[in-house]
Write a protein that holds these residues in place. Structure first.
Motif, PDB file in Angstrom:
ATOM      1  N   GLU A  34      20.354  15.786  -5.840  1.00  0.00           N
ATOM      2  CA  GLU A  34      20.273  14.453  -4.773  1.00  0.00           C
ATOM      3  C   GLU A  34      18.782  14.134  -4.658  1.00  0.00           C
ATOM      4  O   GLU A  34      18.441  13.799  -4.340  1.00  0.00           O
ATOM      5  CB  GLU A  34      21.086  14.865  -3.693  1.00  0.00           C
ATOM      6  CG  GLU A  34      22.525  14.818  -3.615  1.00  0.00           C
ATOM      7  CD  GLU A  34      22.715  13.878  -3.900  1.00  0.00           C
ATOM      8  OE1 GLU A  34      22.712  12.289  -3.617  1.00  0.00           O
ATOM      9  OE2 GLU A  34      23.609  13.749  -4.714  1.00  0.00           O
ATOM     10  N   SER A  35      17.437  15.461  -5.027  1.00  0.00           N
ATOM     11  CA  SER A  35      16.041  15.671  -4.309  1.00  0.00           C
ATOM     12  C   SER A  35      15.975  14.423  -5.360  1.00  0.00           C
ATOM     13  O   SER A  35      15.612  14.266  -6.979  1.00  0.00           O
ATOM     14  CB  SER A  35      15.935  16.689  -4.810  1.00  0.00           C
ATOM     15  OG  SER A  35      14.422  16.926  -4.549  1.00  0.00           O
ATOM     16  N   PRO A  36      14.673  13.750  -5.164  1.00  0.00           N
ATOM     17  CA  PRO A  36      13.948  12.393  -6.259  1.00  0.00           C
ATOM     18  C   PRO A  36      12.972  13.216  -6.501  1.00  0.00           C
ATOM     19  O   PRO A  36      12.750  12.613  -7.720  1.00  0.00           O
ATOM     20  CB  PRO A  36      13.240  11.841  -5.197  1.00  0.00           C
ATOM     21  CG  PRO A  36      14.347  11.356  -3.890  1.00  0.00           C
ATOM     22  CD  PRO A  36      14.677  13.444  -3.158  1.00  0.00           C
ATOM     23  N   PHE A  37      12.445  14.414  -5.725  1.00  0.00           N
ATOM     24  CA  PHE A  37      11.360  15.261  -7.232  1.00  0.00           C
ATOM     25  C   PHE A  37      11.757  15.493  -7.897  1.00  0.00           C
ATOM     26  O   PHE A  37      12.259  15.695  -9.414  1.00  0.00           O
ATOM     27  CB  PHE A  37      10.247  16.542  -6.056  1.00  0.00           C
ATOM     28  CG  PHE A  37       9.568  16.820  -6.786  1.00  0.00           C
ATOM     29  CD1 PHE A  37       7.536  16.244  -7.067  1.00  0.00           C
ATOM     30  CD2 PHE A  37      10.450  18.092  -6.928  1.00  0.00           C
ATOM     31  CE1 PHE A  37       8.020  17.456  -7.605  1.00  0.00           C
ATOM     32  CE2 PHE A  37       9.258  18.992  -7.796  1.00  0.00           C
ATOM     33  CZ  PHE A  37       7.420  18.602  -8.055  1.00  0.00           C
ATOM     34  N   VAL A  38      13.183  16.584  -8.279  1.00  0.00           N
ATOM     35  CA  VAL A  38      13.880  17.364  -9.057  1.00  0.00           C
ATOM     36  C   VAL A  38      14.942  16.467  -9.708  1.00  0.00           C
ATOM     37  O   VAL A  38      14.749  16.289 -10.998  1.00  0.00           O
ATOM     38  CB  VAL A  38      15.047  18.117  -8.302  1.00  0.00           C
ATOM     39  CG1 VAL A  38      15.397  18.673  -9.422  1.00  0.00           C
ATOM     40  CG2 VAL A  38      14.146  19.891  -8.081  1.00  0.00           C
ATOM     41  N   ARG A  39      15.015  15.242  -9.058  1.00  0.00           N
ATOM     42  CA  ARG A  39      15.056  14.211 -10.408  1.00  0.00           C
ATOM     43  C   ARG A  39      14.495  13.228 -11.299  1.00  0.00           C
ATOM     44  O   ARG A  39      14.177  13.091 -12.858  1.00  0.00           O
ATOM     45  CB  ARG A  39      16.210  12.968  -9.663  1.00  0.00           C
ATOM     46  CG  ARG A  39      17.358  13.686  -9.344  1.00  0.00           C
ATOM     47  CD  ARG A  39      18.301  12.438  -8.099  1.00  0.00           C
ATOM     48  NE  ARG A  39      18.201  10.903  -9.242  1.00  0.00           N
ATOM     49  CZ  ARG A  39      19.574  10.503  -9.811  1.00  0.00           C
ATOM     50  NH1 ARG A  39      20.788  11.964 -10.123  1.00  0.00           N
ATOM     51  NH2 ARG A  39      19.142   9.849 -10.226  1.00  0.00           N
ATOM     52  N   SER A  40      13.211  13.315 -10.529  1.00  0.00           N
ATOM     53  CA  SER A  40      11.878  12.867 -11.109  1.00  0.00           C
ATOM     54  C   SER A  40      11.151  13.482 -11.960  1.00  0.00           C
ATOM     55  O   SER A  40      11.250  13.901 -13.705  1.00  0.00           O
ATOM     56  CB  SER A  40      10.872  12.414 -10.879  1.00  0.00           C
ATOM     57  OG  SER A  40      10.586  13.177  -9.744  1.00  0.00           O
ATOM     58  N   PHE A  41      11.321  14.838 -11.844  1.00  0.00           N
ATOM     59  CA  PHE A  41      10.626  16.276 -12.835  1.00  0.00           C
ATOM     60  C   PHE A  41      11.846  16.249 -13.869  1.00  0.00           C
ATOM     61  O   PHE A  41      11.369  16.326 -15.172  1.00  0.00           O
ATOM     62  CB  PHE A  41      10.953  17.547 -12.129  1.00  0.00           C
ATOM     63  CG  PHE A  41      10.501  18.701 -12.652  1.00  0.00           C
ATOM     64  CD1 PHE A  41       8.804  18.789 -12.866  1.00  0.00           C
ATOM     65  CD2 PHE A  41      11.396  19.304 -13.482  1.00  0.00           C
ATOM     66  CE1 PHE A  41       7.959  19.891 -13.705  1.00  0.00           C
ATOM     67  CE2 PHE A  41      10.999  20.656 -14.234  1.00  0.00           C
ATOM     68  CZ  PHE A  41       9.560  20.770 -13.946  1.00  0.00           C
ATOM     69  N   LEU A  42      13.102  16.680 -13.592  1.00  0.00           N
ATOM     70  CA  LEU A  42      13.919  16.588 -14.678  1.00  0.00           C
ATOM     71  C   LEU A  42      13.921  14.932 -15.744  1.00  0.00           C
ATOM     72  O   LEU A  42      13.872  14.857 -16.379  1.00  0.00           O
ATOM     73  CB  LEU A  42      15.969  16.444 -14.485  1.00  0.00           C
ATOM     74  CG  LEU A  42      15.100  17.998 -14.369  1.00  0.00           C
ATOM     75  CD1 LEU A  42      16.740  18.160 -13.327  1.00  0.00           C
ATOM     76  CD2 LEU A  42      15.724  19.613 -14.883  1.00  0.00           C
ATOM     77  N   PHE A  43      13.854  14.258 -14.752  1.00  0.00           N
ATOM     78  CA  PHE A  43      13.661  12.718 -16.356  1.00  0.00           C
ATOM     79  C   PHE A  43      11.913  12.713 -17.245  1.00  0.00           C
ATOM     80  O   PHE A  43      12.452  12.267 -18.135  1.00  0.00           O
ATOM     81  CB  PHE A  43      13.913  11.288 -15.055  1.00  0.00           C
ATOM     82  CG  PHE A  43      13.715   9.871 -16.205  1.00  0.00           C
ATOM     83  CD1 PHE A  43      14.956   9.458 -16.396  1.00  0.00           C
ATOM     84  CD2 PHE A  43      12.480   9.802 -16.099  1.00  0.00           C
ATOM     85  CE1 PHE A  43      14.696   8.277 -17.228  1.00  0.00           C
ATOM     86  CE2 PHE A  43      12.203   8.699 -16.485  1.00  0.00           C
ATOM     87  CZ  PHE A  43      13.694   7.692 -17.115  1.00  0.00           C
ATOM     88  N   TYR A  44      11.886  13.286 -16.600  1.00  0.00           N
ATOM     89  CA  TYR A  44       9.784  12.902 -17.288  1.00  0.00           C
ATOM     90  C   TYR A  44       9.771  13.989 -18.303  1.00  0.00           C
ATOM     91  O   TYR A  44       9.149  14.398 -18.504  1.00  0.00           O
ATOM     92  CB  TYR A  44       9.577  12.761 -16.413  1.00  0.00           C
ATOM     93  CG  TYR A  44       8.904  11.215 -15.654  1.00  0.00           C
ATOM     94  CD1 TYR A  44       8.536  10.182 -16.782  1.00  0.00           C
ATOM     95  CD2 TYR A  44       9.219  10.835 -14.458  1.00  0.00           C
ATOM     96  CE1 TYR A  44       9.146   9.447 -16.035  1.00  0.00           C
ATOM     97  CE2 TYR A  44       9.050   9.984 -13.612  1.00  0.00           C
ATOM     98  CZ  TYR A  44       8.925   9.036 -14.560  1.00  0.00           C
ATOM     99  OH  TYR A  44       9.015   7.637 -14.078  1.00  0.00           O
ATOM    100  N   MET A  45      10.984  15.460 -17.650  1.00  0.00           N
ATOM    101  CA  MET A  45      10.520  16.892 -19.124  1.00  0.00           C
ATOM    102  C   MET A  45      10.041  16.026 -20.146  1.00  0.00           C
ATOM    103  O   MET A  45       9.722  16.876 -21.212  1.00  0.00           O
ATOM    104  CB  MET A  45      11.107  17.671 -18.333  1.00  0.00           C
ATOM    105  CG  MET A  45      11.199  18.912 -18.975  1.00  0.00           C
ATOM    106  SD  MET A  45       9.229  19.639 -18.990  1.00  0.00           S
ATOM    107  CE  MET A  45       9.466  19.933 -17.385  1.00  0.00           C
ATOM    108  N   PRO A  46      11.192  15.787 -20.721  1.00  0.00           N
ATOM    109  CA  PRO A  46      11.736  15.695 -22.626  1.00  0.00           C
ATOM    110  C   PRO A  46      10.069  14.946 -23.163  1.00  0.00           C
ATOM    111  O   PRO A  46       9.515  15.107 -24.197  1.00  0.00           O
ATOM    112  CB  PRO A  46      12.457  14.714 -22.178  1.00  0.00           C
ATOM    113  CG  PRO A  46      13.690  15.514 -21.264  1.00  0.00           C
ATOM    114  CD  PRO A  46      12.891  14.665 -19.824  1.00  0.00           C
TER     115      PRO A  46
END
Length: 101
Positions: A34-46
């Motif tokens: 649910e965390s927007p920070f973790v979601r954006s981190f996981l989205f941009y990691m690749p």
């Protein structure tokens, strides 16, 4: 340690190292993130990993750093103006060839 044992141990270690990052998200994250920070981190990691792996290759894959820089600048400019991947790749390759020629 024999050569064959050394190779088998190396392959097993590499298999374990590549398996752990694939299993950890399945075991640690049971519910939706649910965390927007973790979601954006996981989205941009690749994209970040891909950039970190390819950027040094861009700079050291040509005969001179100047031709690599020319190809990089052409590719960045064309990508900024939203040209297609084929156009960007061919144009940056042409820039490198012209610079090295």
């Amino acid at each position: 340690m024999t050569t064959m044992t050394y190779w088998i141990a190396g392959i097993l270690v590499m298999a374990l190292v590549t398996y752990i990052p694939r299993v950890l998200p399945l075991t640690l994250m049971r519910k939706k993130v649910e965390s927007p920070f973790v979601r954006s981190f996981l989205f941009y990691m690749p994209y970040a990993v891909l950039g970190a792996m390819t950027f040094p290759a861009i700079l050291y894959s040509t005969a001179t750093p100047w031709s690599a820089l020319a190809g990089l600048i052409v590719a960045l400019l064309l990508a900024f103006f939203r040209k297609g991947l084929l156009i960007v790749a061919l144009s940056s390759t042409a820039a490198v060839l012209l610079t090295e020629y």
